[in-house]
Design an enzyme around this catalytic site. Structure first.
Site, PDB file in Angstrom:
ATOM      1  CE  LYS A  42      -3.317  -1.100  -0.494  1.00 19.42           C
ATOM      2  NZ  LYS A  42      -3.593  -1.959  -2.030  1.00 19.42           N
ATOM      3  CG  HIS A 103       4.082  -6.324  -1.186  1.00 18.26           C
ATOM      4  ND1 HIS A 103       4.336  -5.007  -1.701  1.00 18.26           N
ATOM      5  CD2 HIS A 103       2.836  -6.638  -1.432  1.00 18.26           C
ATOM      6  CE1 HIS A 103       3.187  -4.865  -2.138  1.00 18.26           C
ATOM      7  NE2 HIS A 103       2.079  -5.685  -2.287  1.00 18.26           N
ATOM      8  CB  SER A 133      -3.373   2.805   2.393  1.00 19.85           C
ATOM      9  OG  SER A 133      -3.421   2.325   0.801  1.00 19.85           O
TER      10      SER A 133
HETATM   11  P1  A3P Z   1      -4.967   4.767  -0.581  1.00 21.13           P
HETATM   12  O1  A3P Z   1      -5.422   3.476   0.073  1.00 21.13           O
HETATM   13  O2  A3P Z   1      -4.477   5.955   0.286  1.00 21.13           O
HETATM   14  O3  A3P Z   1      -5.835   5.485  -1.616  1.00 21.13           O
HETATM   15  P2  A3P Z   1      -0.512  -0.324  -3.582  1.00 21.13           P
HETATM   16  O4  A3P Z   1      -0.500  -0.011  -5.190  1.00 21.13           O
HETATM   17  O5  A3P Z   1       1.189  -0.374  -3.190  1.00 21.13           O
HETATM   18  O6  A3P Z   1      -1.300  -1.543  -3.216  1.00 21.13           O
HETATM   19  O7  A3P Z   1      -0.759   1.011  -2.945  1.00 21.13           O
HETATM   20  C1  A3P Z   1      -2.340   1.517  -3.264  1.00 21.13           C
HETATM   21  C2  A3P Z   1      -2.376   3.033  -2.585  1.00 21.13           C
HETATM   22  O8  A3P Z   1      -1.882   3.513  -3.684  1.00 21.13           O
HETATM   23  C3  A3P Z   1      -3.958   3.259  -2.524  1.00 21.13           C
HETATM   24  O9  A3P Z   1      -3.623   4.397  -1.636  1.00 21.13           O
HETATM   25  C4  A3P Z   1      -3.990   3.799  -3.905  1.00 21.13           C
HETATM   26  O10 A3P Z   1      -5.186   4.572  -3.861  1.00 21.13           O
HETATM   27  C5  A3P Z   1      -2.665   4.624  -4.126  1.00 21.13           C
HETATM   28  N1  A3P Z   1      -2.659   4.854  -5.620  1.00 21.13           N
HETATM   29  C6  A3P Z   1      -2.820   4.017  -6.741  1.00 21.13           C
HETATM   30  N2  A3P Z   1      -2.489   4.590  -7.819  1.00 21.13           N
HETATM   31  C7  A3P Z   1      -2.205   5.851  -7.630  1.00 21.13           C
HETATM   32  C8  A3P Z   1      -1.737   6.774  -8.278  1.00 21.13           C
HETATM   33  N3  A3P Z   1      -1.792   6.828  -9.627  1.00 21.13           N
HETATM   34  N4  A3P Z   1      -1.827   8.145  -7.650  1.00 21.13           N
HETATM   35  C9  A3P Z   1      -1.919   8.268  -6.297  1.00 21.13           C
HETATM   36  N5  A3P Z   1      -2.095   6.992  -5.643  1.00 21.13           N
HETATM   37  C10 A3P Z   1      -2.108   5.956  -5.973  1.00 21.13           C
END
Ligand code: A3P
Length: 290
Positions: A42, A103, A133
């Site tokens: 996340k 991860h 998140s």
């Molecule tokens: P939030 O839950 O705070 O919205 P991962 O890809 O490591 O699982 O992380 C997911 C997090 O990154 C989520 O955060 C998601 O919304 C955010 N995220 C995914 N794509 C994004 C983007 N293009 N710009 C900003 N945040 C992004």
């Protein structure tokens, strides 16, 4: 797969099916051209995967819409359980350079990645937003144990009792190795503040040189708003009984500072005291308030 308890591998709690396939994962031999994207869950993994894929395809959106994220850039450590495709199987049919995500904390990355000097991009996100998140993700993803109430979740995060272990050890582990292993260490907050600058850093790290116009297109295509609506990037490919987007969408908010909507002032204070103790041996430039 569903809400199973975590199993430790060398002291790190991992999902059951990962722990059970550990020997296969540890013995994995990447190609030297493989690009590894490593993160604590996340912290901007999917975002970085999309940026790297677009960079490798000169900003061609169609090339990056050929399959959903987990197939274009598989999980190193997901070996078997359907419906998430098995990473090692998927990689067999991929053209180089392959984008692999993990991860795993630094010490659990298969050593052949370092022997082969694979390019590695690490993305870190400030602890409190990362935790918020992860909490929402654990509510919607049946691949993780039940997160329980928020108050108790903070304690679990602080004790490192979540899948992939301690956030503190994770960000520190890669930080300490970044020079020796030539790891590009990025921050989610920098990517939000100046995405173009970070896209260019990734491009340079990958020894690519794209036109200004293409870089602008990549920045736009990887904005939160566009990725949220992109079925090949927003994880809508995962069935509802595994990822329930009605509980919390995978592309949830994509903001810096959402922790303010979750932490009480007391929780924030307690967390900060513990954070200072755990992080005092390193000086990682997290720019947001812890
Ligand atoms: P939030 O839950 O705070 O919205 P991962 O890809 O490591 O699982 O992380 C997911 C997090 O990154 C989520 O955060 C998601 O919304 C955010 N995220 C995914 N794509 C994004 C983007 N293009 N710009 C900003 N945040 C992004």
């Amino acid at each position: 797969l569903y809400r199973f308890p975590l199993l430790p591998v060398r002291g790190i709690p991992l999902m059951n099916h990962i722990a059970n396939s550990w020997d296969t994962i540890w013995a994995f031999r990447p190609d030297p051209s493989d690009i590894l994207i490593a993160t604590y869950p996340k912290s901007g993994t999917t975002w970085t995967q999309e940026i790297v894929d677009l960079l490798l395809h000169n900003g061609d959106a169609d090339a990056c819409k050929r399959a959903p994220t987990p197939e274009r850039s598989p999980f190193l450590e997901i070996v078997s359980p359907p419906p998430i495709p098995s990473g090692i199987d998927l990689m067999k049919n991929m053209d180089p350079p392959r984008i692999i995500k993990t991860h795993l904390p630094f010490q659990l990355v298969p050593p052949a990645f370092w022997e082969n000097k694979c390019k590695t991009i690490y993305v870190a996100r400030n602890a409190k937003d990362n935790m918020v998140s992860y909490y929402h993700f654990a509510c919607m993803s049946k691949t993780h144990p039940e997160p329980g109430p928020w108050e108790g979740y903070i304690s679990k995060f602080m004790r490192g009792e979540l899948a992939w272990g301690s956030w503190y050890d994770h960000v520190k582990g890669y930080w300490k190795e970044r020079e020796k292993r030539n790891i590009l260490y990025l921050f989610y907050e920098d990517m939000k503040e100046n995405p173009r600058c970070e896209v260019e850093r990734i491009m340079n790290y990958l020894d690519l040189s794209l036109s200004d116009e293409v870089i602008s297109r990549i920045v736009e295509l990887t904005s939160f708003e566009i990725m949220k609506e992109n079925p090949m990037a927003n994880y809508s490919c995962i069935p509802t009984h595994v990822f329930d987007n009605s509980i919390s969408p995978f592309m949830r908010k994509g903001q810096v500072g959402d922790w303010r909507n979750h932490f009480t002032p007391e929780q924030s204070k307690m967390f900060a005291e513990d954070y200072d103790k755990k992080m005092k041996d390193v000086n990682i430039p997290f720019r947001t308030l812890i």
